[in-house]
Design an enzyme around this catalytic site. Structure first.
Site, PDB file in Angstrom:
ATOM      1  N   THR A   8       0.773  -1.183   0.014  1.00 49.76           N
ATOM      2  CA  THR A   8       0.010   0.129   0.015  1.00 49.76           C
ATOM      3  C   THR A   8       0.950   1.200  -0.044  1.00 49.76           C
ATOM      4  O   THR A   8       0.648   2.138  -0.543  1.00 49.76           O
ATOM      5  CB  THR A   8      -1.031   0.045   1.262  1.00 49.76           C
ATOM      6  OG1 THR A   8      -1.713  -1.138   1.191  1.00 49.76           O
ATOM      7  CG2 THR A   8      -1.826   1.247   1.309  1.00 49.76           C
ATOM      8  N   GLU A  42      -7.053  -2.661   6.271  1.00 49.47           N
ATOM      9  CA  GLU A  42      -8.466  -2.543   5.171  1.00 49.47           C
ATOM     10  C   GLU A  42      -9.293  -1.508   5.693  1.00 49.47           C
ATOM     11  O   GLU A  42     -10.465  -1.469   5.246  1.00 49.47           O
ATOM     12  CB  GLU A  42      -9.061  -3.946   5.522  1.00 49.47           C
ATOM     13  CG  GLU A  42      -7.982  -5.023   4.777  1.00 49.47           C
ATOM     14  CD  GLU A  42      -8.704  -6.344   4.518  1.00 49.47           C
ATOM     15  OE1 GLU A  42      -9.642  -6.758   5.155  1.00 49.47           O
ATOM     16  OE2 GLU A  42      -8.099  -6.809   3.300  1.00 49.47           O
ATOM     17  N   LYS A  71     -17.388   3.487   5.545  1.00 46.13           N
ATOM     18  CA  LYS A  71     -17.056   3.396   6.924  1.00 46.13           C
ATOM     19  C   LYS A  71     -17.520   4.790   7.425  1.00 46.13           C
ATOM     20  O   LYS A  71     -16.975   5.776   7.137  1.00 46.13           O
ATOM     21  CB  LYS A  71     -15.592   3.092   7.250  1.00 46.13           C
ATOM     22  CG  LYS A  71     -15.100   3.037   8.637  1.00 46.13           C
ATOM     23  CD  LYS A  71     -13.795   2.778   8.834  1.00 46.13           C
ATOM     24  CE  LYS A  71     -13.290   3.189  10.210  1.00 46.13           C
ATOM     25  NZ  LYS A  71     -11.976   2.978  10.529  1.00 46.13           N
ATOM     26  N   LEU A 323       4.890   0.746   6.835  1.00 47.99           N
ATOM     27  CA  LEU A 323       5.518  -0.101   8.068  1.00 47.99           C
ATOM     28  C   LEU A 323       6.901   0.181   8.190  1.00 47.99           C
ATOM     29  O   LEU A 323       7.587  -0.241   9.195  1.00 47.99           O
ATOM     30  CB  LEU A 323       5.026  -1.483   7.666  1.00 47.99           C
ATOM     31  CG  LEU A 323       3.602  -1.640   7.879  1.00 47.99           C
ATOM     32  CD1 LEU A 323       3.175  -3.076   7.300  1.00 47.99           C
ATOM     33  CD2 LEU A 323       2.849  -1.353   9.253  1.00 47.99           C
ATOM     34  N   GLU A 332      -7.066   2.535  15.357  1.00 45.91           N
ATOM     35  CA  GLU A 332      -7.948   3.931  14.825  1.00 45.91           C
ATOM     36  C   GLU A 332      -7.646   3.937  13.556  1.00 45.91           C
ATOM     37  O   GLU A 332      -7.850   5.017  12.788  1.00 45.91           O
ATOM     38  CB  GLU A 332      -7.304   5.208  15.814  1.00 45.91           C
ATOM     39  CG  GLU A 332      -8.219   5.041  17.066  1.00 45.91           C
ATOM     40  CD  GLU A 332      -9.735   5.497  17.152  1.00 45.91           C
ATOM     41  OE1 GLU A 332     -10.246   6.023  15.786  1.00 45.91           O
ATOM     42  OE2 GLU A 332     -10.283   5.554  17.856  1.00 45.91           O
ATOM     43  N   THR A 334      -4.964   4.261  11.556  1.00 46.69           N
ATOM     44  CA  THR A 334      -4.197   5.594  11.138  1.00 46.69           C
ATOM     45  C   THR A 334      -3.031   5.211  10.229  1.00 46.69           C
ATOM     46  O   THR A 334      -2.565   6.233   9.869  1.00 46.69           O
ATOM     47  CB  THR A 334      -3.716   6.106  12.386  1.00 46.69           C
ATOM     48  OG1 THR A 334      -3.199   5.201  13.452  1.00 46.69           O
ATOM     49  CG2 THR A 334      -4.873   6.789  12.960  1.00 46.69           C
ATOM     50  N   ILE A 336      -2.505   3.972   7.188  1.00 48.82           N
ATOM     51  CA  ILE A 336      -2.647   4.590   5.742  1.00 48.82           C
ATOM     52  C   ILE A 336      -2.675   5.854   5.823  1.00 48.82           C
ATOM     53  O   ILE A 336      -2.061   6.598   4.679  1.00 48.82           O
ATOM     54  CB  ILE A 336      -3.840   3.708   4.923  1.00 48.82           C
ATOM     55  CG1 ILE A 336      -3.685   2.333   5.006  1.00 48.82           C
ATOM     56  CG2 ILE A 336      -4.224   4.305   3.880  1.00 48.82           C
ATOM     57  CD1 ILE A 336      -4.853   1.405   4.258  1.00 48.82           C
TER      58      ILE A 336
HETATM   59  C1  LIG Z   1      -2.202  -6.497  11.958  1.00 49.34           C
HETATM   60  C2  LIG Z   1      -2.504  -5.242  11.265  1.00 49.34           C
HETATM   61  C3  LIG Z   1      -3.514  -4.505  10.951  1.00 49.34           C
HETATM   62  C4  LIG Z   1      -3.386  -3.308  10.265  1.00 49.34           C
HETATM   63  N1  LIG Z   1      -4.661  -2.603   9.811  1.00 49.34           N
HETATM   64  C5  LIG Z   1      -4.496  -1.445   9.349  1.00 49.34           C
HETATM   65  C6  LIG Z   1      -5.746  -0.680   9.156  1.00 49.34           C
HETATM   66  O1  LIG Z   1      -7.148  -1.271   9.288  1.00 49.34           O
HETATM   67  N2  LIG Z   1      -5.804   0.431   8.708  1.00 49.34           N
HETATM   68  C7  LIG Z   1      -4.680   0.900   8.304  1.00 49.34           C
HETATM   69  O2  LIG Z   1      -4.682   2.342   7.815  1.00 49.34           O
HETATM   70  N3  LIG Z   1      -3.482   0.430   8.421  1.00 49.34           N
HETATM   71  C8  LIG Z   1      -3.374  -0.875   8.904  1.00 49.34           C
HETATM   72  N4  LIG Z   1      -2.399  -1.654   9.154  1.00 49.34           N
HETATM   73  C9  LIG Z   1      -1.356  -1.049   8.264  1.00 49.34           C
HETATM   74  C10 LIG Z   1      -1.282  -1.447   7.028  1.00 49.34           C
HETATM   75  O3  LIG Z   1      -1.146  -2.852   6.587  1.00 49.34           O
HETATM   76  C11 LIG Z   1      -0.013  -0.925   6.448  1.00 49.34           C
HETATM   77  O4  LIG Z   1       0.566   0.639   6.782  1.00 49.34           O
HETATM   78  C12 LIG Z   1       0.020  -0.715   4.822  1.00 49.34           C
HETATM   79  O5  LIG Z   1      -0.468  -2.128   4.386  1.00 49.34           O
HETATM   80  C13 LIG Z   1       1.207  -0.416   4.213  1.00 49.34           C
HETATM   81  O6  LIG Z   1       2.107  -1.633   4.417  1.00 49.34           O
HETATM   82  P1  LIG Z   1       3.503  -1.285   3.577  1.00 49.34           P
HETATM   83  O7  LIG Z   1       3.420  -1.036   2.012  1.00 49.34           O
HETATM   84  O8  LIG Z   1       4.435  -0.322   4.235  1.00 49.34           O
HETATM   85  O9  LIG Z   1       4.112  -2.726   3.750  1.00 49.34           O
HETATM   86  P2  LIG Z   1       4.057  -4.293   2.961  1.00 49.34           P
HETATM   87  O10 LIG Z   1       2.554  -4.493   2.549  1.00 49.34           O
HETATM   88  O11 LIG Z   1       4.641  -5.405   3.785  1.00 49.34           O
HETATM   89  O12 LIG Z   1       4.642  -4.032   1.542  1.00 49.34           O
HETATM   90  C14 LIG Z   1       6.206  -4.107   1.492  1.00 49.34           C
HETATM   91  C15 LIG Z   1       6.851  -4.171   0.148  1.00 49.34           C
HETATM   92  O13 LIG Z   1       8.055  -4.333  -0.001  1.00 49.34           O
HETATM   93  C16 LIG Z   1       8.390  -5.387  -0.680  1.00 49.34           C
HETATM   94  N5  LIG Z   1       9.927  -5.646  -0.215  1.00 49.34           N
HETATM   95  C17 LIG Z   1      10.134  -6.139   1.074  1.00 49.34           C
HETATM   96  N6  LIG Z   1      11.356  -6.554   1.105  1.00 49.34           N
HETATM   97  C18 LIG Z   1      11.848  -6.780  -0.353  1.00 49.34           C
HETATM   98  C19 LIG Z   1      13.189  -6.870  -0.857  1.00 49.34           C
HETATM   99  N7  LIG Z   1      14.189  -7.360  -0.192  1.00 49.34           N
HETATM  100  N8  LIG Z   1      13.332  -6.955  -2.263  1.00 49.34           N
HETATM  101  C20 LIG Z   1      11.997  -6.464  -2.930  1.00 49.34           C
HETATM  102  N9  LIG Z   1      10.956  -6.063  -2.340  1.00 49.34           N
HETATM  103  C21 LIG Z   1      10.981  -6.092  -0.958  1.00 49.34           C
HETATM  104  C22 LIG Z   1       7.404  -6.431  -0.520  1.00 49.34           C
HETATM  105  O14 LIG Z   1       7.488  -7.472  -1.784  1.00 49.34           O
HETATM  106  C23 LIG Z   1       6.313  -5.656  -0.508  1.00 49.34           C
HETATM  107  O15 LIG Z   1       5.660  -5.059  -1.957  1.00 49.34           O
HETATM  108  C24 LIG Z   1      -2.406  -2.784   9.682  1.00 49.34           C
HETATM  109  C25 LIG Z   1      -1.091  -3.541  10.083  1.00 49.34           C
HETATM  110  C26 LIG Z   1      -0.940  -4.585  10.773  1.00 49.34           C
HETATM  111  C27 LIG Z   1       0.233  -5.476  10.807  1.00 49.34           C
END
Ligand SMILES: Cc1cc2nc3c(=O)[nH]c(=O)nc-3n(C[C@H](O)[C@H](O)[C@H](O)COP(=O)(O)OP(=O)(O)OC[C@H]3O[C@@H](n4cnc5c(N)ncnc54)[C@H](O)[C@@H]3O)c2cc1C
Length: 489
Positions: A8, A42, A71, A323, A332, A334, A336
């Site tokens: 995301t 989500e 929502k 993350l 809450e 937050t 995204i």
């Molecule tokens: C339990 C839980 C519930 C959540 N619920 C909510 C919610 O309701 N609302 C909300 O706003 N947020 C929520 N979040 C947070 C939300 O999921 C994240 O903020 C959002 O999905 C963003 O994730 P990201 O893109 O940072 O990481 P990720 O989705 O983990 O993406 C990481 C990316 O990096 C790539 N990557 C990693 N290492 C390498 C590598 N070595 N080489 C190449 N590519 C690599 C992966 O392939 C992937 O594409 C929740 C999180 C958790 C843990």
């Protein structure tokens, strides 16, 4: 410029930069389909509509593509005490009068004025599972509904990916095997597993909890907040769609954490967030499955995390998002939003030339303050509980909280006032609902409410209740609204 990671965070960043910059800057996003994305996240808050406007996403199309729903609120069940529930609804509660916030009048007339939530249009609509895009209640000065979305996290990233690539974003599917640094320590290139090198002068780390650039390479450091937000694990599981299709997230407190329920068009998202010091994975799984409203559609998937934030969100020539930048709690919704504001901040302070020291300092100052503000709001839910005799909740109630939050609570007790600035993410009505919902009570009300005669105060409150009730009856059912406007194929 290179974006590392395509969850995301990566694709929101790519879509926003592609929209704002067009073909002026070549941006490459590298992601690994083998590693995949975290696949949760989500539920959102209303500010996401600003992001959709920025990248020019059509709201109905976006909901169709992501199996999304609307929502209006989060319901907190058993948080203050077992058997008690309240909602944190979006949008205003009541309407201010003569410069004095609405809730002072309600507090003064509490004996006869019904519940605080009777004055929330969002609450009434949520409780009756109704929804329409009402910006204002007709023939009144009252605001309409304030909404955000629920969506399928995997579909959202895929949708933004198609969108950004259509606008010229280049995508590489490969694993990053190493980070190459220049002699001064800046990141020079990413070394891919197939041997290629991806060089750039600026990098955005969206690699999730791994923090491949910001932490593994630059060793930026992490501020651990688990003394205040002790949950460190989650187990997520999808279950069948339920009816009615509720336009709100439900958060139910359990013995050592809480469980979310997010209604989507094609399924329900569920997860149990818990504290491993107070319960086992087996018990967490058992409780999660026992508390589902419908049959599970997969095996529960475990996720581990440490609450807190990266010490710097911009270090050297790397900015981190999502993350990779930290994680508070999904309580809450937050995370995204934090991605969205970090993108906005990056656009405002874009490193287009020369020395970045001052803009980097401002970026990091603002990011730290945003994170801390949200942290306090989330801690409040844990701290102000009355679940006496349960070890996890006793520990939360007895923890020593940040001074900024202690001040806010005491100020509310003393003055019934909640003081926010225009930049604060959570405004008066959010703090009010959670403070009240978690059992925090002020010792009085603002003296100026006495300037309005008692019968006028009561009449004002009665009129408001009537208008909200009437407007709610005119709203269609949430599921019908979706079927008519944005049903997924
Ligand atoms: C339990 C839980 C519930 C959540 N619920 C909510 C919610 O309701 N609302 C909300 O706003 N947020 C929520 N979040 C947070 C939300 O999921 C994240 O903020 C959002 O999905 C963003 O994730 P990201 O893109 O940072 O990481 P990720 O989705 O983990 O993406 C990481 C990316 O990096 C790539 N990557 C990693 N290492 C390498 C590598 N070595 N080489 C190449 N590519 C690599 C992966 O392939 C992937 O594409 C929740 C999180 C958790 C843990």
């Amino acid at each position: 410029m290179v974006i590392a990671g395509g969850g995301t965070a990566g694709w929101m960043t790519a879509a926003a930069l592609a929209r704002v910059l067009g073909p002026r800057l070549t941006i490459t996003l590298v992601e690994s389909s083998e590693i995949g994305i975290v696949g949760v996240g989500e539920a959102t808050i209303p500010a996401i509509r600003e992001f959709n406007k920025l990248v020019k996403l059509d709201e109905d199309e976006f909901l169709r593509q992501t199996q999304g729903t609307f929502k209006l609120a989060i319901e907190f069940v058993n948080w203050w005490e077992k058997g008690h529930s309240y909602m944190h609804t979006f949008g205003p509660v009541g309407r201010d009068l003569a410069y004095i916030p609405f809730h002072h009048y309600w507090l003064r007339e509490q004996a006869t004025a019904g519940s605080l939530w009777d004055y929330s249009f969002n609450w009434r609509a949520a409780k009756e599972a109704r929804f329409a895009r009402v910006e204002q209640i007709s023939n009144t000065p009252l605001a309409g509904l304030t909404w955000a979305f629920h969506f399928d996290a995997s579909l959202y990233a895929a949708y933004l990916s198609r969108f950004a690539q259509k606008m010229g974003m280049r995508r590489i599917d490969a694993k990053i095997a190493g980070v190459l640094q220049a002699p001064d320590g800046d990141v020079r290139a990413l070394k891919l597993e197939d041997g290629r090198e991806l060089a750039a002068d600026f990098f955005i780390d969206c690699t999730g909890f791994r923090g491949v650039l910001i932490e593994q390479a630059l060793k930026t450091g992490y501020e651990d907040w688990s003394r205040w937000l002790p949950c460190d694990r989650a187990m997520a599981v999808p279950s069948a769609r339920t009816s009615p299709l509720l336009p709100y997230t439900r958060s139910t407190a359990l013995e050592a954490g809480w469980q979310w329920r997010i209604p989507l068009q094609h399924r329900t998202g569920n997860g149990h967030v818990y504290c491993s010091a107070h319960t086992s994975d087996e018990r967490a799984r058992e409780l999660l499955l026992a508390n589902l409203d419908s049959e599970p559609l997969a095996e529960p998937r475990p996720i581990r995390f440490t609450t807190g934030r990266r010490k710097l969100l911009w270090n050297r020539n790397v900015v981190c998002m999502g993350l990779a930048s930290g994680f508070l709690e999904p309580l809450e919704s937050t995370s995204i939003h934090l991605i969205q504001v970090t993108i906005q901040r990056l656009i405002l302070l874009f490193p287009h030339h020369g020395d970045c020291e001052t803009r980097r300092a401002e970026f990091n100052r603002a990011a730290a303050s945003e994170y801390e503000y949200i942290r306090d709001f989330i801690i409040l839910h844990y701290y102000a509980n009355n679940r006496v005799g349960e070890p996890f909740w006793d520990a939360c109630r007895n923890m020593s909280i940040p001074e900024s939050l202690a001040h806010k609570i005491e100020l509310f007790r003393e003055t019934a006032g909640i003081f926010c600035t225009n930049d604060d993410l959570f405004r008066l009505s959010s703090w009010l609902q959670v403070l009240w919902g978690q059992g925090v009570r002020p010792r009085g009300t603002h003296p100026f409410v006495e300037a309005v005669a008692p019968q006028d105060r009561a009449g004002y409150l009665r009129d408001l209740r009537g208008l909200f009730a009437q407007a709610t009856q005119q709203l269609p059912d949430h599921a019908d609204f979706i079927a008519r406007h944005c049903k997924a194929q």
